[in-house]
Motif scaffolding. Structure first.
Motif, mmCIF file in Angstrom:
data_model
loop_
_atom_site.group_PDB
_atom_site.id
_atom_site.type_symbol
_atom_site.label_atom_id
_atom_site.label_comp_id
_atom_site.label_asym_id
_atom_site.label_seq_id
_atom_site.Cartn_x
_atom_site.Cartn_y
_atom_site.Cartn_z
ATOM 1 N N GLY A 23 -16.587 26.274 33.877
ATOM 2 C CA GLY A 23 -15.884 26.426 32.596
ATOM 3 C C GLY A 23 -15.470 27.865 32.330
ATOM 4 N N ILE A 24 -16.337 28.812 32.672
ATOM 5 C CA ILE A 24 -15.998 30.227 32.514
ATOM 6 C C ILE A 24 -14.815 30.572 33.414
ATOM 7 C CG2 ILE A 24 -16.817 32.589 32.944
ATOM 8 C CD1 ILE A 24 -19.632 31.570 32.075
ATOM 9 N N LEU A 36 -8.907 41.650 25.630
ATOM 10 C CA LEU A 36 -9.595 41.149 24.449
ATOM 11 C C LEU A 36 -9.809 42.316 23.483
ATOM 12 C CD1 LEU A 36 -12.350 39.053 26.253
ATOM 13 C CD2 LEU A 36 -10.406 38.138 24.967
ATOM 14 N N PRO A 37 -10.020 42.030 22.205
ATOM 15 C CA PRO A 37 -10.322 43.115 21.269
ATOM 16 C C PRO A 37 -11.508 43.976 21.737
ATOM 17 C CG PRO A 37 -9.873 41.104 20.068
ATOM 18 C CD PRO A 37 -9.901 40.737 21.531
ATOM 19 N N GLU A 38 -12.499 43.345 22.378
ATOM 20 C CA GLU A 38 -13.654 44.117 22.853
ATOM 21 C C GLU A 38 -13.272 45.059 23.990
ATOM 22 O OE1 GLU A 38 -15.953 41.351 26.048
ATOM 23 O OE2 GLU A 38 -16.229 40.828 23.956
ATOM 24 N N ASP A 39 -12.273 44.692 24.795
ATOM 25 C CA ASP A 39 -11.802 45.571 25.873
ATOM 26 C C ASP A 39 -11.183 46.837 25.286
ATOM 27 O OD1 ASP A 39 -12.492 43.524 27.699
ATOM 28 O OD2 ASP A 39 -10.483 42.663 27.583
ATOM 29 N N VAL A 40 -10.313 46.637 24.306
ATOM 30 C CA VAL A 40 -9.645 47.757 23.650
ATOM 31 C C VAL A 40 -10.679 48.638 22.951
ATOM 32 C CG1 VAL A 40 -7.932 48.372 21.881
ATOM 33 C CG2 VAL A 40 -7.521 46.413 23.399
ATOM 34 N N MET A 109 -23.211 39.418 35.651
ATOM 35 C CA MET A 109 -22.270 39.162 34.564
ATOM 36 C C MET A 109 -22.944 39.377 33.206
ATOM 37 S SD MET A 109 -19.861 35.788 33.912
ATOM 38 C CE MET A 109 -21.179 34.665 34.318
ATOM 39 N N THR A 110 -24.159 38.906 33.060
ATOM 40 C CA THR A 110 -24.880 39.057 31.799
ATOM 41 C C THR A 110 -25.207 40.517 31.532
ATOM 42 O OG1 THR A 110 -25.791 36.837 32.056
ATOM 43 C CG2 THR A 110 -26.908 38.296 30.502
ATOM 44 N N ALA A 111 -25.727 41.217 32.526
ATOM 45 C CA ALA A 111 -26.095 42.627 32.357
ATOM 46 C C ALA A 111 -24.887 43.480 31.986
ATOM 47 C CB ALA A 111 -26.751 43.152 33.627
ATOM 48 N N VAL A 112 -23.766 43.269 32.662
ATOM 49 C CA VAL A 112 -22.573 44.062 32.368
ATOM 50 C C VAL A 112 -22.075 43.770 30.958
ATOM 51 C CG1 VAL A 112 -20.121 44.339 32.951
ATOM 52 C CG2 VAL A 112 -21.858 44.415 34.749
ATOM 53 N N ASN A 113 -22.122 42.512 30.543
ATOM 54 C CA ASN A 113 -21.660 42.181 29.199
ATOM 55 C C ASN A 113 -22.550 42.788 28.122
ATOM 56 O OD1 ASN A 113 -19.208 40.107 28.746
ATOM 57 N ND2 ASN A 113 -20.025 39.978 30.824
ATOM 58 N N PHE A 114 -23.833 42.956 28.404
ATOM 59 C CA PHE A 114 -24.699 43.677 27.471
ATOM 60 C C PHE A 114 -24.382 45.171 27.519
ATOM 61 C CE2 PHE A 114 -27.118 39.882 26.791
ATOM 62 C CZ PHE A 114 -27.684 40.062 25.538
ATOM 63 N N SER A 118 -20.354 43.353 24.839
ATOM 64 C CA SER A 118 -19.363 42.296 24.759
ATOM 65 C C SER A 118 -19.669 41.311 23.638
ATOM 66 C CB SER A 118 -19.341 41.536 26.096
ATOM 67 O OG SER A 118 -18.639 40.319 25.973
ATOM 68 N N ASP A 119 -18.612 40.739 23.107
ATOM 69 C CA ASP A 119 -18.777 39.687 22.104
ATOM 70 C C ASP A 119 -19.392 38.433 22.716
ATOM 71 O OD1 ASP A 119 -17.529 41.424 20.337
ATOM 72 O OD2 ASP A 119 -15.563 40.475 20.531
ATOM 73 N N PHE A 120 -19.380 38.329 24.035
ATOM 74 C CA PHE A 120 -19.873 37.144 24.738
ATOM 75 C C PHE A 120 -21.287 37.326 25.294
ATOM 76 C CE2 PHE A 120 -15.256 37.139 25.022
ATOM 77 C CZ PHE A 120 -14.956 35.873 24.568
ATOM 78 N N LYS A 121 -21.923 38.458 25.006
ATOM 79 C CA LYS A 121 -23.210 38.764 25.641
ATOM 80 C C LYS A 121 -24.286 37.722 25.333
ATOM 81 C CE LYS A 121 -24.531 41.932 21.985
ATOM 82 N NZ LYS A 121 -24.443 43.308 21.554
#
Length: 147
Positions: A23-24, A36-40, A109-114, A118-121
Motif C-alpha cells: 500500500g505504501i 509534501l509540506p513536510e519536505d518543504v 524507513m521508520t528511523a528516517v521518518n522520525f 515526518s508527519d507519517f512517523k
C-alpha cells in the motif's frame, strides 16, 4: 509439533505487514505529490526557492518516487510470499531473513521518518510494531513447539 502447512499468527502478521508495505508503494507511485509540506518544511524552502527550480524538480521527484514506490511494492510482495512459504513452514533461515529484511526496510524507513520529523512517523511506527509482532509471535510459536 507445529503443522508447517498451517497459517500461524506470525505468518499472518508478516503477511499483513507486506500488504501495508505494498500500500505504501502504491501511494508513492500513484498518489504522492513530488513535495509534501513536510519536505518543504524540512528543507526550509520558500515559495521563491521552489519557483526557481520549478517543474524540473517536481518532474524529477515524480520519477524518483515512481521508482521508489515500485521497489517498495516489490518488497511488500516478496514479504507476503516469504510469509506464505519459508516463514510459515519455519525454514531454518526464515527468522534471520525476516529480522534482517524488516530491519533494513521498515526499520530504516521508520528511523528516517522520525529523524526528519515526518508527519507519517507514527503510522510508520505502527507498521514497525506490526512487523515486530510477527517476529515475537514467531519466537513464541517456536518456544511452544519445543515445550
Amino acid at each position: 509439533m507445529l503443522d508447517r502447512r498451517k497459517w500461524t499468527p506470525s505468518a499472518l502478521l508478516l503477511t499483513m505487514t507486506g500488504i501495508v508495505v505494498v500500500g505504501i508503494g502504491i501511494y508513492f507511485v500513484l498518489f504522492r505529490p513530488p513535495l509534501l509540506p513536510e519536505d518543504v518544511r524540512y528543507m526550509q524552502l520558500t515559495e521563491g526557492d521552489l519557483s526557481a527550480v520549478g517543474p524540473s524538480l517536481r518532474d524529477w521527484l515524480g520519477f524518483v518516487f515512481a521508482v521508489l514506490g515500485g521497489f517498495v511494492m516489490g518488497t511488500g510482495i516478496l514479504m507476503m510470499t516469504f510469509a506464505a512459504t519459508a516463514y510459515r513452514s519455519r525454514e531454518p533461515i526464515a527468522a534471520f531473513g525476516a529480522i534482517l529484511g524488516g530491519a533494513v526496510s521498515i526499520g530504516t524507513m521508520t528511523a528516517v521518518n522520525f529523524a526528519i520529523n515526518s508527519d507519517f512517523k507514527w503510522a510508520l511506527l505502527g507498521l514497525f510494531a506490526l512487523w515486530a509482532a510477527s517476529l515475537i509471535a514467531y519466537w513464541l510459536e517456536g518456544a511452544k513447539a519445543i515445550a
